[in-house]
Design an enzyme around this catalytic site. Structure first.
Site, PDB file in Angstrom:
ATOM      1  N   HIS A  66      -1.248  -0.072  -9.908  1.00  0.00           N
ATOM      2  CA  HIS A  66      -1.832  -1.027  -8.962  1.00  0.00           C
ATOM      3  C   HIS A  66      -2.243  -2.317  -9.674  1.00  0.00           C
ATOM      4  O   HIS A  66      -3.412  -2.731  -9.651  1.00  0.00           O
ATOM      5  CB  HIS A  66      -3.025  -0.426  -8.221  1.00  0.00           C
ATOM      6  CG  HIS A  66      -3.257  -1.055  -6.881  1.00  0.00           C
ATOM      7  ND1 HIS A  66      -3.743  -0.367  -5.801  1.00  0.00           N
ATOM      8  CD2 HIS A  66      -3.068  -2.323  -6.433  1.00  0.00           C
ATOM      9  CE1 HIS A  66      -3.846  -1.177  -4.747  1.00  0.00           C
ATOM     10  NE2 HIS A  66      -3.430  -2.376  -5.124  1.00  0.00           N
ATOM     11  N   ARG A 121       0.860  -1.173   0.000  1.00  0.00           N
ATOM     12  CA  ARG A 121       0.000   0.000   0.000  1.00  0.00           C
ATOM     13  C   ARG A 121       0.898   1.226   0.000  1.00  0.00           C
ATOM     14  O   ARG A 121       1.947   1.240   0.656  1.00  0.00           O
ATOM     15  CB  ARG A 121      -0.933   0.027   1.234  1.00  0.00           C
ATOM     16  CG  ARG A 121      -2.049  -1.000   1.197  1.00  0.00           C
ATOM     17  CD  ARG A 121      -3.050  -0.716   0.084  1.00  0.00           C
ATOM     18  NE  ARG A 121      -4.166  -1.656   0.073  1.00  0.00           N
ATOM     19  CZ  ARG A 121      -4.179  -2.806  -0.605  1.00  0.00           C
ATOM     20  NH1 ARG A 121      -3.103  -3.176  -1.291  1.00  0.00           N
ATOM     21  NH2 ARG A 121      -5.242  -3.574  -0.585  1.00  0.00           N
ATOM     22  N   GLU A 162      -4.935   7.231  -5.647  1.00  0.00           N
ATOM     23  CA  GLU A 162      -5.148   6.414  -6.839  1.00  0.00           C
ATOM     24  C   GLU A 162      -6.508   6.746  -7.453  1.00  0.00           C
ATOM     25  O   GLU A 162      -7.483   6.869  -6.719  1.00  0.00           O
ATOM     26  CB  GLU A 162      -5.077   4.920  -6.486  1.00  0.00           C
ATOM     27  CG  GLU A 162      -3.724   4.497  -5.948  1.00  0.00           C
ATOM     28  CD  GLU A 162      -3.628   3.000  -5.651  1.00  0.00           C
ATOM     29  OE1 GLU A 162      -4.597   2.250  -5.937  1.00  0.00           O
ATOM     30  OE2 GLU A 162      -2.580   2.568  -5.127  1.00  0.00           O
TER      31      GLU A 162
END
Length: 318
Positions: free
Chosen positions: A284, A236, A265
């Site tokens: 991601h 993360r 994000e």
């Protein structure tokens, strides 16, 4: 009259094909392919929705959102953890929250891919070739004999260790809870955090986000790393202080970084990670494989079917 359903953040436009939604004809779904953005936009888009399908933590389903959606009855998310959902607020409203199985190995594969890209510049050289550069322009470094330091030796961290060992790399590990027994089981060497940062050619983060792991790697930690070392984060964004990583890469105090997760994000278009030559940034992708999407979306269909039949499964707890 069918329930209204929403499938959020289907960035890759795979949801409709990854599962058989005809198993739940009682729900009429709308698919959102782009991020909804602000809390106000989320609430506006989800008015009247009873069944909400989430792809991991792409959209925040906060107490404010939940309390603004009186028709919401079921939230189902990919994976069995989703920090973006206020499960307590949902349960207080009588809303059921369910998760799904997931494939655990995909983030580990991406981690090693980032390590290879940083050390061998595969993607960079591909772009050079296609831009018309006559021939090779970089001299990479090998992986065998190098040390990878794994911060967090859970399912993903242990998988990275296994791949690294197959590549004849030395593996050391540390986390706040890691025991010598667990390290032995994975065939790795338990070291202190300071030793890991000083020894490793690749420092790879594999911890869950919590109050204890926010800024787990900060500027002082990065200062302990070799100037030839790389930092990898597929966990993360908040686990490594973003400003400190940017500064270290910009000033070449470390060789570079492979980053798949970010504080914000999708990543803003003007973000420094998009411009630094010694940073490999991916959007991601750790869990984003078709194999995993099938498991997630098929699990969501199963959860909704079970809820409609009055026999809920895969219930997530606060």
């Amino acid at each position: 009259m069918p329930y209204r359903g929403a499938i959020l953040d289907d960035y890759s436009k795979v949801a409709r094909h990854a599962a058989d939604w005809s198993q739940i004809p009682e729900v009429d779904f709308r698919v959102f392919n782009d991020p909804l953005g602000s809390t106000r936009n989320v609430i506006e888009a989800l008015k009247g929705v009873a069944v909400l399908c989430l792809m991991r933590e792409r959209t925040q389903i906060s107490r404010e959102v939940i309390e603004a959606l009186p028709d919401l009855k079921l939230i189902t998310s990919g994976g069995m953890r989703n920090a973006a959902i206020d499960i307590k607020a949902a349960n207080e409203r009588g809303i059921l929250v369910c998760g799904t199985p997931s494939i655990g190995y995909t983030p580990g594969e991406l981690t090693v891919g980032l390590m290879l890209e940083l050390s061998r510049r595969i993607g960079y050289e591909d772009r050079q070739m296609k831009a018309g550069v006559p021939w090779q322009t970089t001299a990479g470094t090998g992986m065998a004999g190098r040390t990878v330091g794994i911060i967090g030796l859970g399912k993903v961290g242990a998988h990275v260790a296994k791949i690294a060992q197959a590549m004849d790399m030395k593996v050391v590990a540390w986390s706040q809870n890691l025991t010598a027994e667990r390290a032995r089981e994975a065939g790795v060497t338990l070291v202190t955090k300071e030793e890991l940062l000083k020894q490793s050619d690749f420092v790879s983060i594999h911890v869950q986000l919590s109050a204890r792991t926010v800024n787990l790697i900060d500027a002082a930690d990065i200062a302990l790393m070799k100037p030839t070392a790389y930092l990898i984060n597929t966990s993360r964004g908040q686990c490594a202080n973003e400003a400190a990583v940017i500064a270290a890469c910009r000033e070449k105090r470390i060789a570079g970084a492979g980053i798949d997760v970010f504080d914000e994000e999708p990543l803003p278009l003007d973000h420094p990670f998009r411009k630094l030559e010694n940073v490999v940034a991916t959007p991601h992708l750790g869990y984003a494989t078709m194999d995993n999407y099938k498991v997630f979306y098929q699990g969501m269909v199963a959860n909704i079917r079970a809820w409609l039949d009055g026999k809920p499964i895969n219930v997530m707890k606060p």
